[in-house]
Design a protein around this motif. Structure first.
Motif, PDB file in Angstrom:
ATOM      1  N   ALA A 110       4.891  -1.441   2.992  1.00 31.71           N
ATOM      2  CA  ALA A 110       5.680  -0.470   2.229  1.00 31.71           C
ATOM      3  C   ALA A 110       6.884  -1.149   1.588  1.00 31.71           C
ATOM      4  CB  ALA A 110       6.146   0.668   3.136  1.00 31.71           C
TER       5      ALA A 110
ATOM      6  N   ILE B 183       6.402   8.917  -3.973  1.00 28.38           N
ATOM      7  CA  ILE B 183       5.651   8.063  -3.053  1.00 28.38           C
ATOM      8  C   ILE B 183       4.315   7.740  -3.702  1.00 28.38           C
ATOM      9  CG2 ILE B 183       4.569   7.872  -0.784  1.00 28.38           C
ATOM     10  CD1 ILE B 183       6.689   9.758   0.298  1.00 28.38           C
TER      11      ILE B 183
ATOM     12  N   LEU C  22       6.115   8.949   5.783  1.00 26.06           N
ATOM     13  CA  LEU C  22       5.821   7.518   5.758  1.00 26.06           C
ATOM     14  C   LEU C  22       4.824   7.147   6.844  1.00 26.06           C
ATOM     15  CD1 LEU C  22       9.451   6.162   5.189  1.00 26.06           C
ATOM     16  CD2 LEU C  22       7.652   6.504   3.484  1.00 26.06           C
TER      17      LEU C  22
ATOM     18  N   ASN D  55       0.803  -1.221   0.000  1.00 22.02           N
ATOM     19  CA  ASN D  55       0.000   0.000   0.000  1.00 22.02           C
ATOM     20  C   ASN D  55       0.838   1.275   0.000  1.00 22.02           C
ATOM     21  OD1 ASN D  55       0.874  -0.012   2.676  1.00 22.02           O
ATOM     22  ND2 ASN D  55      -1.061  -0.899   3.419  1.00 22.02           N
ATOM     23  N   TRP D  56       2.163   1.125   0.043  1.00 23.09           N
ATOM     24  CA  TRP D  56       3.076   2.260  -0.084  1.00 23.09           C
ATOM     25  C   TRP D  56       4.264   1.817  -0.933  1.00 23.09           C
ATOM     26  CZ3 TRP D  56       3.338   7.209   2.443  1.00 23.09           C
ATOM     27  CH2 TRP D  56       2.236   7.491   3.263  1.00 23.09           C
TER      28      TRP D  56
ATOM     29  N   GLN E 140       0.669   5.683  -3.411  1.00 17.94           N
ATOM     30  CA  GLN E 140      -0.356   4.993  -2.653  1.00 17.94           C
ATOM     31  C   GLN E 140      -1.536   4.764  -3.581  1.00 17.94           C
ATOM     32  OE1 GLN E 140      -0.188   8.134   0.696  1.00 17.94           O
ATOM     33  NE2 GLN E 140      -1.105   6.320   1.668  1.00 17.94           N
TER      34      GLN E 140
END
Length: 445
Positions: A126, A71, A119, A29-30, A73
């Motif tokens: 992640a 980043i 984060l 999910n990251w 998501q």
């Protein structure tokens, strides 16, 4: 070049959707994608030339700024952490601007450790993609370049978007400009070093800006496939025979990779170049979506066999030359490779996104692409014909050495060899040869 904003908008939407789909399927999910950090010479404070992480460059057309992060998501706009610190030693990059910035939620950072504040508290889902993973493991990111994720992401990159293709076409234009200048310098009697400088001046690049080190090879140096020096001494015209140049350019991280070979005189070596050139174009004309790329490689060996027979280097029929596998002594490398942000782009052997591999044809260990050709693939076609002393020695000492016309082969050693390399994009209507199109355009100017 076309307007890049709509092309990039389409590109980033496709890339973001593809990456987030893979993340979701694999339970992430990251995703933190690092541009990379400066690396330094051993026990020295001199940094090596910075090379951006291709996964970062896939999202952001910035190739010269270390310690930036994308980043991702699922379901959210990509976030870009753009490194911009106060520094009196070096010029820092400008604030982000241009056709691409609207695609990101941009934050300026002055310290790499600032990443941690962006984060989540629980980083079980992640993953980090980049070259300096251990530094970020201390922040709690436990998944560093996980192989099952990398396999899926690499597989995607073989098919180039319209945006990527436009950048590579521009890189081709720049590289062809350099090739024309290098050819002129050769015919004016320039040394390898002088020819190299003529190329750099024409493409307006530092050596570190090029996608790979130029191969500028005169005479027998053309037999060294990755010839890595540049002789600074000029040769007398009577000792100047041939010139092989393998040189590219890059635009926003995307590469062109072009090779040409020239004879100084209109002699039999020039005829051999001309015939290999015709064979190369014939090979390209036969490219089809859905065909296995190794089939093209084997066609190239058939072409080399014909030349070995027609130019009387081997006293056997074309079929017998193939049966006895003699072509690899004169054409030892692969016919080409995927091309993109990396000159030898990733996933050239992948049969599926999971990372299963397609084997190389038996007896052809140096082929760099075995996949089935798809629309949107960009790759090189680069047949060669060389007079390489170690390989010729092996051939002479073998059972098949008796079929070779050695006096004729020996007379060609001074030329080194021939390689002709074009950059091809596969379209619905067939192969689009960017290299030839650009040479023809510039020749008319």
């Amino acid at each position: 070049m076309k307007d890049l904003k709509p092309l990039f908008t389409d590109h980033i939407q496709k890339v973001t959707a593809a990456y987030t789909q893979v993340m979701t399927e694999l339970g992430y999910n990251w995703l933190v994608i690092h541009s990379g950090s400066l690396d330094y010479r051993f026990q020295d404070d001199m940094s090596l030339p910075f090379k951006v992480n291709a996964h970062f460059n896939y999202f952001v057309p910035v190739v010269d700024n270390p310690d930036c992060f994308v980043i991702l998501q699922p379901g959210k706009k990509p976030k870009l952490l753009f490194f911009l610190a106060s520094d009196f030693w070096y010029i820092m990059p400008e604030h982000p601007k241009g056709y691409w910035v609207d695609a990101f939620d941009i934050e300026i950072i002055e310290d790499v450790n600032t990443l941690k504040s962006f984060l989540p508290a629980n980083m079980a889902g992640a993953a980090y993609i980049g070259p300096s993973g251990m530094q970020f493991k201390s922040m709690g990111i436990k998944q560093l370049n996980p192989q099952h994720l990398m396999n899926r992401l690499h597989f995607l990159r073989a098919v180039k978007t319209s945006y990527e293709q436009e950048l590579m076409k521009e890189a081709t234009r720049v590289a062809v400009t350099g090739h024309i200048a290098a050819k002129q310098a050769f015919h004016h009697g320039g040394s390898e070093f002088e020819i190299h400088l003529a190329y750099l001046n024409a493409v307006q690049s530092m050596e570190s800006d090029l996608p790979y080190g130029n191969i500028i090879a005169l005479n027998e140096h053309g037999s060294v496939l990755h010839y890595q020096v540049t002789d600074k001494s000029r040769k007398p015209h009577g000792d100047l025979h041939s010139f092989l140049i393998d040189a590219g350019a890059q635009v926003s991280g995307y590469a062109a990779d072009i090779t040409r070979t020239y004879s100084f005189l209109e002699d039999e070596f020039a005829e051999l170049i001309h015939e290999l050139d015709k064979e190369q174009l014939a090979i390209i004309s036969q490219l089809r979506i859905g065909d296995p790329y190794p089939q093209t490689h084997l066609r190239a060996h058939g072409a080399v066999a014909r030349l070995l027979h027609d130019f009387k280097f081997i006293d056997l029929s074309t079929e017998s030359i193939m049966d006895k596998k003699l072509t690899s002594f004169f054409f030892p490398h692969g016919i080409g490779h995927l091309l993109g942000m990396q000159v030898h782009d990733v996933a050239g052997f992948s049969s599926n996104p999971q990372g299963d591999l397609i084997a190389k044809p038996e007896g052809h260990p140096f082929l760099r692409l075995t996949r089935t050709i798809q629309e949107g693939f960009v790759f090189t076609i680069e047949p060669g014909f060389y007079f390489i002393d170690p390989l010729l020695k092996d051939l002479k000492n073998s059972e098949n050495g008796k079929y070779v016309n050695w006096s004729r082969v020996d007379s060609f050693r001074k030329f080194g060899g021939i390689r002709i390399e074009d950059n091809i994009c596969m379209t619905k209507s067939g192969p689009d040869n960017w290299t030839r199109t650009e040479f023809e355009r510039q020749d008319k100017v």
